[in-house]
Write a protein that holds these residues in place. Sequence first.
Motif, PDB file in Angstrom:
ATOM      1  N   LEU A  59       0.849  -1.174  -0.121  1.00 25.23           N
ATOM      2  CA  LEU A  59       0.044   0.025   0.060  1.00 25.23           C
ATOM      3  C   LEU A  59       1.001   1.219   0.013  1.00 25.23           C
ATOM      4  O   LEU A  59       0.363   2.395  -0.479  1.00 25.23           O
ATOM      5  N   LEU A  60       2.116   0.999   0.467  1.00 29.72           N
ATOM      6  CA  LEU A  60       3.043   2.280   0.559  1.00 29.72           C
ATOM      7  C   LEU A  60       3.665   2.480  -0.784  1.00 29.72           C
ATOM      8  O   LEU A  60       4.188   3.399  -0.912  1.00 29.72           O
ATOM      9  N   LEU A  61       3.574   1.614  -1.693  1.00 35.14           N
ATOM     10  CA  LEU A  61       4.297   1.658  -2.825  1.00 35.14           C
ATOM     11  C   LEU A  61       4.044   2.801  -3.630  1.00 35.14           C
ATOM     12  O   LEU A  61       4.772   3.286  -4.224  1.00 35.14           O
ATOM     13  N   PRO A  62       2.740   2.948  -4.131  1.00 37.14           N
ATOM     14  CA  PRO A  62       2.312   4.152  -4.957  1.00 37.14           C
ATOM     15  C   PRO A  62       2.743   5.482  -4.312  1.00 37.14           C
ATOM     16  O   PRO A  62       3.296   6.200  -5.384  1.00 37.14           O
ATOM     17  N   ALA A  63       2.843   5.790  -3.028  1.00 37.18           N
ATOM     18  CA  ALA A  63       3.427   6.878  -2.604  1.00 37.18           C
ATOM     19  C   ALA A  63       5.133   6.877  -2.762  1.00 37.18           C
ATOM     20  O   ALA A  63       5.244   7.944  -3.189  1.00 37.18           O
ATOM     21  N   LEU A  64       5.517   5.771  -2.483  1.00 33.58           N
ATOM     22  CA  LEU A  64       7.028   5.893  -2.913  1.00 33.58           C
ATOM     23  C   LEU A  64       7.207   6.049  -4.447  1.00 33.58           C
ATOM     24  O   LEU A  64       8.326   6.976  -4.793  1.00 33.58           O
ATOM     25  N   VAL A  65       6.658   5.747  -5.150  1.00 38.13           N
ATOM     26  CA  VAL A  65       6.702   5.883  -6.663  1.00 38.13           C
ATOM     27  C   VAL A  65       6.452   7.344  -7.117  1.00 38.13           C
ATOM     28  O   VAL A  65       7.196   7.781  -7.755  1.00 38.13           O
ATOM     29  N   TRP A  66       5.453   7.918  -6.522  1.00 38.38           N
ATOM     30  CA  TRP A  66       5.125   9.278  -6.508  1.00 38.38           C
ATOM     31  C   TRP A  66       6.166  10.092  -6.215  1.00 38.38           C
ATOM     32  O   TRP A  66       6.499  10.881  -7.162  1.00 38.38           O
ATOM     33  N   TYR A  67       6.844  10.002  -4.996  1.00 41.35           N
ATOM     34  CA  TYR A  67       7.705  10.857  -4.433  1.00 41.35           C
ATOM     35  C   TYR A  67       9.008  10.601  -5.623  1.00 41.35           C
ATOM     36  O   TYR A  67       9.651  11.599  -5.770  1.00 41.35           O
ATOM     37  N   THR A  68       9.229   9.278  -5.733  1.00 42.51           N
ATOM     38  CA  THR A  68      10.450   9.035  -6.556  1.00 42.51           C
ATOM     39  C   THR A  68      10.451   9.834  -7.888  1.00 42.51           C
ATOM     40  O   THR A  68      11.395  10.593  -8.426  1.00 42.51           O
ATOM     41  N   ILE A  69       9.259  10.000  -8.580  1.00 43.93           N
ATOM     42  CA  ILE A  69       8.854  10.352 -10.059  1.00 43.93           C
ATOM     43  C   ILE A  69       8.978  12.077  -9.775  1.00 43.93           C
ATOM     44  O   ILE A  69       9.777  12.580 -10.574  1.00 43.93           O
ATOM     45  N   PHE A  70       8.245  12.512  -8.806  1.00 40.76           N
ATOM     46  CA  PHE A  70       7.890  13.892  -9.127  1.00 40.76           C
ATOM     47  C   PHE A  70       8.600  14.690  -8.021  1.00 40.76           C
ATOM     48  O   PHE A  70       8.601  16.120  -7.990  1.00 40.76           O
ATOM     49  N   SER A  71       9.416  13.986  -7.111  1.00 43.03           N
ATOM     50  CA  SER A  71      10.182  14.822  -5.889  1.00 43.03           C
ATOM     51  C   SER A  71      11.804  14.634  -5.972  1.00 43.03           C
ATOM     52  O   SER A  71      12.420  15.537  -6.106  1.00 43.03           O
ATOM     53  N   TYR A  72      12.183  13.343  -6.408  1.00 45.05           N
ATOM     54  CA  TYR A  72      13.425  13.007  -6.428  1.00 45.05           C
ATOM     55  C   TYR A  72      14.051  13.082  -7.671  1.00 45.05           C
ATOM     56  O   TYR A  72      15.209  13.450  -8.204  1.00 45.05           O
ATOM     57  N   GLY A  73      13.140  12.663  -8.712  1.00 39.50           N
ATOM     58  CA  GLY A  73      13.652  12.723 -10.148  1.00 39.50           C
ATOM     59  C   GLY A  73      13.882  14.247 -10.788  1.00 39.50           C
ATOM     60  O   GLY A  73      14.919  14.261 -11.254  1.00 39.50           O
ATOM     61  N   PRO A  74      13.126  15.048 -10.489  1.00 41.15           N
ATOM     62  CA  PRO A  74      13.297  16.545 -10.802  1.00 41.15           C
ATOM     63  C   PRO A  74      14.644  17.017 -10.253  1.00 41.15           C
ATOM     64  O   PRO A  74      15.156  18.101 -10.905  1.00 41.15           O
ATOM     65  N   LEU A  75      15.165  16.457  -9.192  1.00 36.93           N
ATOM     66  CA  LEU A  75      16.609  16.834  -8.556  1.00 36.93           C
ATOM     67  C   LEU A  75      17.792  16.816  -9.704  1.00 36.93           C
ATOM     68  O   LEU A  75      18.695  17.577  -9.657  1.00 36.93           O
ATOM     69  N   TYR A  76      17.437  15.967 -10.812  1.00 39.62           N
ATOM     70  CA  TYR A  76      18.470  16.019 -11.773  1.00 39.62           C
ATOM     71  C   TYR A  76      18.648  17.308 -12.368  1.00 39.62           C
ATOM     72  O   TYR A  76      19.869  17.937 -12.869  1.00 39.62           O
ATOM     73  N   GLY A  77      17.546  18.194 -12.534  1.00 42.13           N
ATOM     74  CA  GLY A  77      17.552  19.571 -13.146  1.00 42.13           C
ATOM     75  C   GLY A  77      18.323  20.612 -12.135  1.00 42.13           C
ATOM     76  O   GLY A  77      18.403  21.687 -12.714  1.00 42.13           O
ATOM     77  N   VAL A  78      18.699  20.300 -10.872  1.00 46.35           N
ATOM     78  CA  VAL A  78      19.171  21.150  -9.985  1.00 46.35           C
ATOM     79  C   VAL A  78      20.463  21.691 -10.798  1.00 46.35           C
ATOM     80  O   VAL A  78      20.771  22.914 -10.419  1.00 46.35           O
ATOM     81  N   GLN A  79      21.195  20.894 -11.456  1.00 44.99           N
ATOM     82  CA  GLN A  79      22.480  21.264 -12.068  1.00 44.99           C
ATOM     83  C   GLN A  79      22.222  22.457 -12.910  1.00 44.99           C
ATOM     84  O   GLN A  79      23.205  22.987 -13.319  1.00 44.99           O
ATOM     85  N   LEU A  80      21.064  22.726 -13.447  1.00 47.27           N
ATOM     86  CA  LEU A  80      21.087  23.873 -14.199  1.00 47.27           C
ATOM     87  C   LEU A  80      21.318  25.381 -13.677  1.00 47.27           C
ATOM     88  O   LEU A  80      21.553  26.081 -14.225  1.00 47.27           O
TER      89      LEU A  80
END
Length: 325
Positions: free
Chosen positions: A40-61
């Motif tokens: 049941l926790l998996l969807p929340a982890l996937v959401w945070y991975t995609i929308f919270s941790y994934g965009p951190l790649y763009g911080v180097q801009l």
Amino acid sequence: MEANSEDEGNRSTGGGFVNNRNGAQAMTRQYAKCKYLFLLLLPALVWYTIFSYGPLYGVQLAFKEFRILQGIGGSPWIGFHYFEMMLNGSQDFFQIVRNTLVLSFYHIVFGFPAPIVLALLFNELRLQWFKKLAQAISYLPHFFSWVVLSGFLITVLSPSTGVVNQLLELVHLKPIYFIGDPHYFRFTLVVSGIWKEVGWGAIIYLAALASTDPQLYEAAVIDGAGRWKQLLHITLPSLIPVVSIMLIFRIGGILDAGFDQVLNLYTPATYQVADILDTYVYRLGLEQMQFGFATAVGLFKNVIAFALVLLANYAVRKSGEEGLL
């Protein structure tokens, strides 16, 4: 004697290893037993991975001169150029920071206590049907987006056809342009923000009040304490741990002055008092396509917010309350 000491040390070390291994096995069995709850926790982890941790790649801009054809990874590094430009070359930046801090200060001073007061008022109601009705009405604005509510506010607060100004004219007062006048715009933001979120924010404090031991109130009544003394010595102290945690979160978000609300309500006439960091980043990044500079401003805001969370948590822990860390 030395051999005996070594044997005892080995036995104690072995025993500690066995205990740790048994503890790990017990924890693994517990995780296996609750594996469906973790699913049941998996969807929340996937959401945070995609929308919270994934965009951190763009911080180097924030440290690169972005070139569309070369992409984020291929754009050349320019170091702290954007940060230097932000702090030294941008005259609007400090005015925008000031606007953000002023609005956040108003939200904390007037908006933070509002749900606490409302929860205390709800807690004192004895007619259950009226209490449920009042709670439902107070929750309702939270479920509408600021796109909808901004249209409602613009209509209601219109200086020519708005209900509020028509009431002012009945008492022989001049109409007020709440949305377009810089002198009243911050007041409009704070009051409308409280109206939208006060009921929803009170839920947390009502839950804390519901967990208070009723025997404390019974003992207070036996000792002759009235409702006011019960409020001061039982109800309010029971809220302090929750208030401390919520205050940490609020101080951490002091540079978040309500992007959706401001974006939908402000106009060029109110930029001088309403333009905040989030709207500034929006205009730079999406309208002017200055992606690097906008990322630097956003990163600056988030680093300050993280430092404020740690500082607020430290202050709460020093005061004797339970913090986040």
